[in-house]
Write a protein that holds these residues in place. Structure first.
Motif, PDB file in Angstrom:
ATOM      1  N   LEU A  28      24.628 -38.969  88.723  1.00 29.89           N
ATOM      2  CA  LEU A  28      24.929 -39.809  89.880  1.00 29.89           C
ATOM      3  C   LEU A  28      25.148 -41.217  89.330  1.00 29.89           C
ATOM      4  O   LEU A  28      24.219 -41.835  88.804  1.00 29.89           O
ATOM      5  N   ALA A  29      26.361 -41.722  89.450  1.00 33.72           N
ATOM      6  CA  ALA A  29      26.747 -42.915  88.700  1.00 33.72           C
ATOM      7  C   ALA A  29      26.457 -44.232  89.404  1.00 33.72           C
ATOM      8  O   ALA A  29      26.516 -45.284  88.758  1.00 33.72           O
ATOM      9  N   ASP A  30      26.146 -44.221  90.689  1.00 37.10           N
ATOM     10  CA  ASP A  30      26.074 -45.482  91.438  1.00 37.10           C
ATOM     11  C   ASP A  30      24.871 -45.506  92.381  1.00 37.10           C
ATOM     12  O   ASP A  30      25.020 -45.494  93.599  1.00 37.10           O
ATOM     13  N   VAL A  31      23.686 -45.561  91.821  1.00 35.04           N
ATOM     14  CA  VAL A  31      22.456 -45.518  92.614  1.00 35.04           C
ATOM     15  C   VAL A  31      21.827 -46.909  92.659  1.00 35.04           C
ATOM     16  O   VAL A  31      21.643 -47.552  91.623  1.00 35.04           O
ATOM     17  N   GLN A  32      21.482 -47.363  93.849  1.00 35.27           N
ATOM     18  CA  GLN A  32      20.785 -48.646  93.974  1.00 35.27           C
ATOM     19  C   GLN A  32      19.402 -48.548  93.330  1.00 35.27           C
ATOM     20  O   GLN A  32      18.697 -47.553  93.504  1.00 35.27           O
ATOM     21  N   GLN A  33      19.015 -49.575  92.611  1.00 36.08           N
ATOM     22  CA  GLN A  33      17.708 -49.565  91.958  1.00 36.08           C
ATOM     23  C   GLN A  33      16.568 -49.365  92.956  1.00 36.08           C
ATOM     24  O   GLN A  33      15.587 -48.683  92.653  1.00 36.08           O
ATOM     25  N   HIS A  81       8.187 -42.380  83.079  1.00 35.67           N
ATOM     26  CA  HIS A  81       8.745 -41.500  82.028  1.00 35.67           C
ATOM     27  C   HIS A  81      10.169 -41.072  82.379  1.00 35.67           C
ATOM     28  O   HIS A  81      11.071 -41.086  81.535  1.00 35.67           O
ATOM     29  N   TRP A  82      10.344 -40.682  83.639  1.00 30.76           N
ATOM     30  CA  TRP A  82      11.673 -40.243  84.087  1.00 30.76           C
ATOM     31  C   TRP A  82      12.680 -41.391  84.006  1.00 30.76           C
ATOM     32  O   TRP A  82      13.814 -41.217  83.533  1.00 30.76           O
ATOM     33  N   TYR A  83      12.275 -42.565  84.452  1.00 30.14           N
ATOM     34  CA  TYR A  83      13.153 -43.727  84.435  1.00 30.14           C
ATOM     35  C   TYR A  83      13.591 -44.061  83.012  1.00 30.14           C
ATOM     36  O   TYR A  83      14.763 -44.359  82.759  1.00 30.14           O
ATOM     37  N   GLN A  84      12.668 -43.991  82.074  1.00 27.42           N
ATOM     38  CA  GLN A  84      12.973 -44.336  80.688  1.00 27.42           C
ATOM     39  C   GLN A  84      13.979 -43.374  80.065  1.00 27.42           C
ATOM     40  O   GLN A  84      14.790 -43.770  79.223  1.00 27.42           O
ATOM     41  N   ARG A  85      13.952 -42.108  80.461  1.00 26.05           N
ATOM     42  CA  ARG A  85      14.816 -41.109  79.838  1.00 26.05           C
ATOM     43  C   ARG A  85      16.082 -40.827  80.637  1.00 26.05           C
ATOM     44  O   ARG A  85      17.136 -40.561  80.061  1.00 26.05           O
ATOM     45  N   ASN A  86      16.005 -40.833  81.945  1.00 24.81           N
ATOM     46  CA  ASN A  86      17.092 -40.315  82.776  1.00 24.81           C
ATOM     47  C   ASN A  86      17.889 -41.388  83.506  1.00 24.81           C
ATOM     48  O   ASN A  86      18.822 -41.064  84.245  1.00 24.81           O
ATOM     49  N   VAL A  87      17.537 -42.646  83.337  1.00 26.70           N
ATOM     50  CA  VAL A  87      18.237 -43.742  84.018  1.00 26.70           C
ATOM     51  C   VAL A  87      18.878 -44.650  82.979  1.00 26.70           C
ATOM     52  O   VAL A  87      18.254 -45.020  81.987  1.00 26.70           O
ATOM     53  N   THR A  88      20.151 -44.996  83.237  1.00 26.99           N
ATOM     54  CA  THR A  88      20.941 -45.821  82.324  1.00 26.99           C
ATOM     55  C   THR A  88      21.422 -47.068  83.051  1.00 26.99           C
ATOM     56  O   THR A  88      21.689 -47.034  84.257  1.00 26.99           O
ATOM     57  N   GLY A  89      21.560 -48.163  82.318  1.00 27.97           N
ATOM     58  CA  GLY A  89      22.028 -49.403  82.900  1.00 27.97           C
ATOM     59  C   GLY A  89      23.439 -49.309  83.451  1.00 27.97           C
ATOM     60  O   GLY A  89      24.281 -48.556  82.958  1.00 27.97           O
ATOM     61  N   HIS A  90      23.700 -50.081  84.485  1.00 30.75           N
ATOM     62  CA  HIS A  90      24.965 -50.083  85.224  1.00 30.75           C
ATOM     63  C   HIS A  90      25.635 -51.437  85.059  1.00 30.75           C
ATOM     64  O   HIS A  90      24.973 -52.455  84.869  1.00 30.75           O
ATOM     65  N   LYS A  91      26.949 -51.484  85.116  1.00 32.31           N
ATOM     66  CA  LYS A  91      27.665 -52.755  84.955  1.00 32.31           C
ATOM     67  C   LYS A  91      27.524 -53.666  86.174  1.00 32.31           C
ATOM     68  O   LYS A  91      27.758 -54.878  86.069  1.00 32.31           O
ATOM     69  N   VAL A  92      27.122 -53.094  87.320  1.00 29.69           N
ATOM     70  CA  VAL A  92      26.977 -53.877  88.549  1.00 29.69           C
ATOM     71  C   VAL A  92      25.503 -54.202  88.765  1.00 29.69           C
ATOM     72  O   VAL A  92      24.668 -53.288  88.767  1.00 29.69           O
ATOM     73  N   PRO A  93      25.154 -55.460  88.958  1.00 27.68           N
ATOM     74  CA  PRO A  93      23.739 -55.816  89.165  1.00 27.68           C
ATOM     75  C   PRO A  93      23.130 -55.065  90.343  1.00 27.68           C
ATOM     76  O   PRO A  93      23.762 -54.893  91.387  1.00 27.68           O
ATOM     77  N   GLY A  94      21.898 -54.579  90.126  1.00 26.72           N
ATOM     78  CA  GLY A  94      21.171 -53.908  91.190  1.00 26.72           C
ATOM     79  C   GLY A  94      21.413 -52.415  91.291  1.00 26.72           C
ATOM     80  O   GLY A  94      20.787 -51.742  92.111  1.00 26.72           O
ATOM     81  N   SER A 141      36.545 -49.513  92.382  1.00 24.21           N
ATOM     82  CA  SER A 141      35.094 -49.499  92.564  1.00 24.21           C
ATOM     83  C   SER A 141      34.740 -49.176  94.007  1.00 24.21           C
ATOM     84  O   SER A 141      35.444 -49.581  94.935  1.00 24.21           O
ATOM     85  N   PRO A 142      33.646 -48.436  94.227  1.00 23.12           N
ATOM     86  CA  PRO A 142      33.195 -48.174  95.592  1.00 23.12           C
ATOM     87  C   PRO A 142      32.673 -49.457  96.240  1.00 23.12           C
ATOM     88  O   PRO A 142      32.692 -50.535  95.623  1.00 23.12           O
ATOM     89  N   ASP A 143      32.201 -49.342  97.445  1.00 23.69           N
ATOM     90  CA  ASP A 143      31.766 -50.530  98.200  1.00 23.69           C
ATOM     91  C   ASP A 143      30.349 -50.931  97.801  1.00 23.69           C
ATOM     92  O   ASP A 143      29.376 -50.725  98.546  1.00 23.69           O
ATOM     93  N   TYR A 144      30.245 -51.508  96.607  1.00 29.35           N
ATOM     94  CA  TYR A 144      28.952 -52.017  96.164  1.00 29.35           C
ATOM     95  C   TYR A 144      28.530 -53.183  97.051  1.00 29.35           C
ATOM     96  O   TYR A 144      29.365 -53.940  97.552  1.00 29.35           O
ATOM     97  N   ILE A 145      27.234 -53.341  97.237  1.00 24.24           N
ATOM     98  CA  ILE A 145      26.716 -54.497  97.959  1.00 24.24           C
ATOM     99  C   ILE A 145      26.072 -55.449  96.962  1.00 24.24           C
ATOM    100  O   ILE A 145      25.697 -55.055  95.859  1.00 24.24           O
ATOM    101  N   ASP A 146      25.971 -56.693  97.342  1.00 22.40           N
ATOM    102  CA  ASP A 146      25.352 -57.688  96.462  1.00 22.40           C
ATOM    103  C   ASP A 146      23.845 -57.453  96.407  1.00 22.40           C
ATOM    104  O   ASP A 146      23.158 -57.456  97.443  1.00 22.40           O
ATOM    105  N   LEU A 147      23.349 -57.251  95.207  1.00 19.62           N
ATOM    106  CA  LEU A 147      21.930 -56.987  95.001  1.00 19.62           C
ATOM    107  C   LEU A 147      21.417 -57.854  93.853  1.00 19.62           C
ATOM    108  O   LEU A 147      22.195 -58.226  92.961  1.00 19.62           O
ATOM    109  N   PRO A 148      20.128 -58.153  93.854  1.00 18.12           N
ATOM    110  CA  PRO A 148      19.568 -58.862  92.700  1.00 18.12           C
ATOM    111  C   PRO A 148      19.636 -57.981  91.458  1.00 18.12           C
ATOM    112  O   PRO A 148      19.604 -56.746  91.542  1.00 18.12           O
ATOM    113  N   ALA A 149      19.740 -58.600  90.301  1.00 16.48           N
ATOM    114  CA  ALA A 149      19.845 -57.848  89.052  1.00 16.48           C
ATOM    115  C   ALA A 149      18.621 -57.002  88.793  1.00 16.48           C
ATOM    116  O   ALA A 149      18.712 -55.932  88.191  1.00 16.48           O
TER     117      ALA A 149
END
Length: 552
Positions: free
Chosen positions: A381-386, A320-333, A295-303
């Protein structure tokens, strides 16, 4: 992501030099077309309708920002300033000059890329879920096993000239996002009741002229036996697969001819010579490869991000974009973002050199410098901070990445078709554009909901039309381009092959045909029912009645 070691670098450098010599001898007339054919194919080079096409490997769909920039540079210097991403997570150049292809391969080698075994009768690029390693529903990250298979299969002397091309896919999540059931070998990660990890093995899936769903030949294969069992399958295929007729040479034909039980028996018999042998995977080897995918260097973020919620409430376009183009991630935040390459009037899966460079910049700024290629011909892009999603969306808008249509009807999977491919019976791109223009209303698209539309220009099915909820196949009808429609395909856990609606249609009525199909769905669906569910409930006849009454 995986970094080349000294062996990789040596192999690729030697292959570039070898192909440079082969190409030069061909251009000098010292090699015939027939002699050059297998040499160029195993270096990813095809002869297309108007120019050669070079297919470059993107193993399991992962590419770095540095590599993306090199692809952009090559497209400018040696091609026409754009690339095409395929359904096999690879990238293609449609206009290279033959004499410059060795130069392109040398450029690719400088960033640890190549075109080895992207074509020819060999084991092709092993593919997987574009969300591998970050998906919330994942049992096991499949990427290390894809890399293990890549290293095992590259230049494997026993499998360099198989009866036909050979494709392997691995899925490590609960939801199949790698279409494992329509591959020559499909591997689905399983966990035993004792917590042991392994694979459910499917063999004999595939599309093309004779589409088939794979057959299970092993319900649970412990991970240490992965390579020896694959080798047993390939040996059986190499020995018994047909070589007298290329249309009957795929392993799916062999499995069907022998039957699942007989094929399994042959594999098991062959495996007895290989099981627990030198290619048995050790924990140390699996760990060594897996370390490349830490895993890359994730930082602790709120869920949940308060800033994200604020933007979602204030900006409906972003929502609209968020609903279609954004998917949940296993790492909170964190979140997974899909960049759409399906804007109306843009050839599906194409990206310009400027878009590639922009994607590289955004990946470095927002996602640890890595990009994924999806089977749907989009970028991820697989690892974007919310907290960064709103700013990323604004940047994506500037470069044509932010069409909010992922999973919708206009997110068309499409091969290059007759505009490029010499095998195509009809053009695919104009059909995709005409349908996108007809359904260029986001509110209407969202009301229709998730729907896979796939288009192929010929029976080779590079657009996976058999697996589309709606599939379109280009056919030749007395020298004119016509289009056959299929309904009911699926590439997911509930995999199914589409059924032909009826006689084919002329190009100019295709938007009307799709409109009629959608009208039937909207009339008959129940609340929250998706297109594929309605089709399976009511069957094909209501669609057939409406379409042929309206368009004949």
């Amino acid at each position: 992501m995986y970094k080349y070691d000294a062996y990789d670098k040596t192999i690729v450098a030697e292959r570039v030099a070898q192909f440079r010599d082969q190409t030069q001898r061909y251009l000098e007339g010292k090699l015939t077309d027939a002699e050059f054919l297998p040499l160029r194919l195993q270096n990813g080079l095809y002869v297309q309708r108007f120019a050669p096409m070079l297919r470059v490997a993107i193993p399991y769909g992962m590419v770095s920002a540095t590599q993306i920039r090199k692809l952009a540079e090559i497209s400018r210097r040696y091609d026409k300033g754009y690339v095409h991403f395929s359904t096999r997570q690879n990238v293609q150049y449609n206009w290279p000059k033959l004499e410059r292809v060795p130069d392109i391969l040398a450029e690719l080698a400088t960033v640890e890329m190549h075109a080895i075994q992207t074509s020819g009768n060999c084991i092709r690029n092993t593919t997987t879920d574009q969300f591998a390693g970050v998906a919330a529903d994942e049992l096991l990250d499949p990427r290390p096993y894809c890399e293990i298979i890549r290293q095992w299969s590259t230049f494997h002397p026993e499998f360099a000239y198989l009866p036909r091309k050979f494709k392997i896919a691995i899925n490590g999540a609960k939801q199949d996002r790698a279409a494992v059931q329509v591959h020559d070998i499909g591997l689905h990660v399983e966990q035993s009741s004792h917590g042991e990890l392994g694979f459910r093995v499917l063999v004999g899936g595939g599309l093309g002229r004779t589409p088939m769903i794979g057959t299970e030949i092993c319900s649970f294969l412990p991970e240490q036996h992965l390579l020896t069992y694959l080798e047993a399958i390939l040996r059986v295929y190499n020995r018994y697969g047909r070589r007298d007729n290329k249309y009957k040479a795929r392993i799916k034909i062999l499995v069907k001819a022998l039957g699942a039980e007989a094929f399994r028996a042959k594999v098991d018999a062959e495996w007895q010579h290989l099981k627990d042998g030198p290619q048995t995977l050790t924990e140390a080897e699996i760990k060594r490869i897996s370390q490349h995918f830490s895993s890359p260097d994730y930082i602790d973020l709120p869920a949940e991000s308060a800033l994200l919620q604020q933007h979602l409430q204030q900006d409906p376009n972003f929502r609209h974009w968020y609903q279609r183009n954004v998917t949940g991630h296993k790492v909170p935040g964190y979140a997974i973002v899909t960049f759409s390459l399906k804007a109306t009037a843009q050839a599906p899966g194409d990206a310009t050199d400027k878009q590639l460079e922009a994607a590289a910049d955004l990946a470095e700024q927002y996602s640890f410098g890595e990009i994924r290629v999806s089977h749907q011909q989009n970028l991820v892009l697989a690892d974007v901070q919310q907290d960064h999603l709103y700013t990323l969306w604004q940047e994506a808008l500037k470069f044509g990445f932010a069409t909010p249509n992922i999973g919708l009807l206009t997110d068309v999977i499409c091969c290059p078709g007759g505009d490029f491919c010499a095998l195509a019976n009809a053009k695919s791109l104009p059909i995709a554009e005409a349908i996108q223009r007809r359904f260029d209303d986001l509110d209407y698209l969202h009301d229709i909901g998730n729907l896979d539309l796939n288009i192929s220009g010929c029976m080779n099915a590079c657009g996976h039309h058999h697996m589309g909820h709606i599939g379109i196949l280009g056919v030749d009808k007395k020298g004119e381009e016509f289009y056959q429609v299929q309904l009911g395909g699926s590439a997911y856990n509930d995999a199914s092959l589409g059924k032909i609606l009826g006689p084919s249609f002329a190009r100019d009525v295709m938007p009307d045909v799709i409109t009629s199909i959608i009208d039937v769905y909207l009339k008959h669906r129940t609340p929250e029912e998706l297109f594929i569910d309605t089709y399976r409930r009511i069957g094909i006849q209501p669609f057939k009645d409406r379409v042929y009454a309206s368009n004949n």
